[in-house]
Structure formats: C-alpha cells, structure tokens
Design a protein around this motif. Structure first.
Motif, mmCIF file in Angstrom:
data_model
loop_
_atom_site.group_PDB
_atom_site.id
_atom_site.type_symbol
_atom_site.label_atom_id
_atom_site.label_comp_id
_atom_site.label_asym_id
_atom_site.label_seq_id
_atom_site.Cartn_x
_atom_site.Cartn_y
_atom_site.Cartn_z
ATOM 1 N N GLU A 151 -2.466 1.158 -3.871
ATOM 2 C CA GLU A 151 -2.093 0.330 -2.725
ATOM 3 C C GLU A 151 -1.025 1.065 -1.938
ATOM 4 O O GLU A 151 -0.075 1.589 -2.516
ATOM 5 N N VAL A 152 -1.196 1.115 -0.609
ATOM 6 C CA VAL A 152 -0.179 1.639 0.285
ATOM 7 C C VAL A 152 0.497 0.424 0.904
ATOM 8 O O VAL A 152 -0.175 -0.447 1.461
ATOM 9 N N THR A 153 1.818 0.357 0.785
ATOM 10 C CA THR A 153 2.536 -0.834 1.247
ATOM 11 C C THR A 153 2.655 -0.866 2.760
ATOM 12 O O THR A 153 2.592 0.159 3.442
ATOM 13 N N SER A 154 2.828 -2.068 3.250
ATOM 14 C CA SER A 154 3.160 -2.313 4.648
ATOM 15 C C SER A 154 4.189 -3.438 4.639
ATOM 16 O O SER A 154 4.367 -4.099 3.611
ATOM 17 N N PRO A 155 4.868 -3.675 5.744
ATOM 18 C CA PRO A 155 5.862 -4.750 5.732
ATOM 19 C C PRO A 155 5.281 -6.102 5.302
ATOM 20 O O PRO A 155 5.917 -6.846 4.568
ATOM 21 N N SER A 156 4.057 -6.391 5.702
ATOM 22 C CA SER A 156 3.465 -7.685 5.354
ATOM 23 C C SER A 156 2.917 -7.743 3.934
ATOM 24 O O SER A 156 2.681 -8.821 3.400
ATOM 25 N N SER A 157 2.704 -6.577 3.287
ATOM 26 C CA SER A 157 2.111 -6.580 1.943
ATOM 27 C C SER A 157 3.091 -6.194 0.842
ATOM 28 O O SER A 157 2.734 -6.209 -0.335
ATOM 29 N N GLN A 158 4.310 -5.858 1.208
ATOM 30 C CA GLN A 158 5.305 -5.339 0.266
ATOM 31 C C GLN A 158 5.453 -6.220 -0.987
ATOM 32 O O GLN A 158 5.348 -5.725 -2.113
ATOM 33 N N ILE A 159 5.660 -7.502 -0.811
ATOM 34 C CA ILE A 159 5.865 -8.398 -1.960
ATOM 35 C C ILE A 159 4.583 -8.544 -2.762
ATOM 36 O O ILE A 159 4.603 -8.466 -3.991
ATOM 37 N N ARG A 160 3.469 -8.735 -2.094
ATOM 38 C CA ARG A 160 2.192 -8.877 -2.814
ATOM 39 C C ARG A 160 1.869 -7.622 -3.612
ATOM 40 O O ARG A 160 1.425 -7.703 -4.751
ATOM 41 N N ASP A 161 2.087 -6.437 -3.030
ATOM 42 C CA ASP A 161 1.769 -5.183 -3.717
ATOM 43 C C ASP A 161 2.704 -4.937 -4.904
ATOM 44 O O ASP A 161 2.276 -4.438 -5.940
ATOM 45 N N ARG A 162 3.976 -5.276 -4.752
ATOM 46 C CA ARG A 162 4.980 -4.965 -5.769
ATOM 47 C C ARG A 162 5.162 -6.047 -6.827
ATOM 48 O O ARG A 162 5.731 -5.778 -7.883
ATOM 49 N N VAL A 163 4.709 -7.253 -6.557
ATOM 50 C CA VAL A 163 4.887 -8.342 -7.527
ATOM 51 C C VAL A 163 3.531 -8.887 -7.967
ATOM 52 O O VAL A 163 3.112 -8.693 -9.103
ATOM 53 N N ASP A 164 2.841 -9.548 -7.055
ATOM 54 C CA ASP A 164 1.579 -10.206 -7.411
ATOM 55 C C ASP A 164 0.532 -9.220 -7.918
ATOM 56 O O ASP A 164 -0.066 -9.422 -8.976
ATOM 57 N N LYS A 165 0.312 -8.149 -7.177
ATOM 58 C CA LYS A 165 -0.767 -7.224 -7.553
ATOM 59 C C LYS A 165 -0.435 -6.425 -8.810
ATOM 60 O O LYS A 165 -1.341 -6.019 -9.525
ATOM 61 N N VAL A 166 0.831 -6.233 -9.107
ATOM 62 C CA VAL A 166 1.178 -5.601 -10.384
ATOM 63 C C VAL A 166 0.615 -6.464 -11.508
ATOM 64 O O VAL A 166 -0.051 -5.969 -12.418
ATOM 65 N N ASP A 167 0.867 -7.767 -11.433
ATOM 66 C CA ASP A 167 0.344 -8.684 -12.454
ATOM 67 C C ASP A 167 -1.180 -8.711 -12.456
ATOM 68 O O ASP A 167 -1.803 -8.692 -13.521
#
Length: 192
Positions: free
Chosen positions: A108-124
């Motif tokens: 996943e490449v982060t963006s301002p709108s996906s930062q939390i989802r990529d780093r928290v939700d999608k890790v899980d």
C-alpha cells in the motif's frame, strides 16, 4: 485513496454491485469506500517497485497483480492493495477471477486520506490472512517504508528511512533497494 460512501449492503450484494461500477470500491463490514485517484507520486511508486521486483524475482514462481485485483481479507472485507504478489498459482474466490484469496505479499502506498486505514486497519486485515507473509507500507511524501513480516511468534515491523537501505524480502527470494522504490520521485529526502 479512499472516500467512505453511505451505502450499506451484504458482501454478495457488494460483489454484484461492484461489477457494474466504473470506479473501484473497498468493502468493510457492510460499508463501501470509493477508491479515488492518486497523485503522480502515488502512481509511480508501485510501478517502481513492480519493475524492481519483476527483474529480481522468478516470474515462473510468482505472479504480480496490479491495483485492479481485489483481495478478500475476510468474508466481510474486500480491499484493493496497490499491488500484490502470489507464490505459485493465484487462487480466486470464483471463476470470474475478480477476487484474489492467496497473496503472499501486499503493498500500500499511503495518501493523506488513506494514512490511518493503511497504518491501522489494513495492518490488522492483512495480518489476518494466512497466506500473507509481508505487508509493505510506502509513504509517498517522504522517504519512509514500513515492512511487516510474519514470524513464528507473531509479526515483526521494520522501518526503512535511508535511501541506501535494502529491504530483504525472503518470501519473494529477493531484496528491494529503497533507492529503487523512490526512483524519480522528487521530494526533499530527509535522511535520519
């Protein structure tokens, strides 16, 4: 990038509805998230990594899937990583081959709108998929890559922030130089 919409539907309804849509949508427990377009950096970084991996891995043993390949991370969650890699043959949810079940590596490449989802939700989400051995999170606005790898005792995380670092990817039998991840990307590189 993802924008939450107000639709709520069952997984089966989502899968049918998604086939009729022009844009991609992720599905998380009944909620729909529209996948919006990305920046130039966001589009170049996955290509850089795919090109580097394409010349480093044995393509007779691995299959690289683009951001158009949906991945089921649970019976009620479907996501579109920026790309994924399968060892051996790809296994799909059904004969239409629209949903991948067995990635070994996701990015996943982060963006301002996906930062939390990529780093928290999608890790899980990704850690819950038994086939996934590594999850790479790449920032587009600064030199930073997080690598989560499956281990016997759980998951390990390693941070890469220097352009001369090399990411070891034993699940793909290769290494990925950070300089190749960010090749041609213009931003002030703050080395630690």
């Amino acid at each position: 990038m993802a924008i939450q919409t107000k639709l709520a539907m069952s997984p089966a309804d989502y899968l049918e509805w998604e086939m009729e849509q022009e844009l991609k949508h992720e599905y998380i427990d009944g909620e729909i998230f529209e996948m919006t377009g990305g920046t130039g950096k966001h589009s170049r970084i996955p290509i850089n990594i795919i090109l580097a991996l394409g010349s480093a891995i044995d393509l007779s043993e691995f299959v690289i899937h683009s951001a158009n390949m949906r991945v089921r991370v649970s019976p009620s969650r479907y996501v579109y990583p920026d790309f994924s890699v399968v060892r051996g043959e790809s296994i799909y949810e059904d004969e239409r081959e629209l949903t991948l079940l067995n990635p070994v590596f996701v990015v996943e490449v982060t963006s301002p709108s996906s930062q939390i989802r990529d780093r928290v939700d999608k890790v899980d989400y990704y850690q819950a998929v038994s086939s996934i051995e590594a999850y790479l999170i790449v920032e587009q606005d600064r030199l930073r890559v997080d690598l989560y790898t499956r281990a016997d005792e759980g998951w390990n995380m390693r941070l890469f922030t220097k352009s001369d670092e090399v990411i070891s990817l034993p699940m793909l039998d290769c290494e990925l130089p950070l300089a190749q991840v960010y090749r041609g990307i213009d931003f002030a590189v703050a080395e630690n």
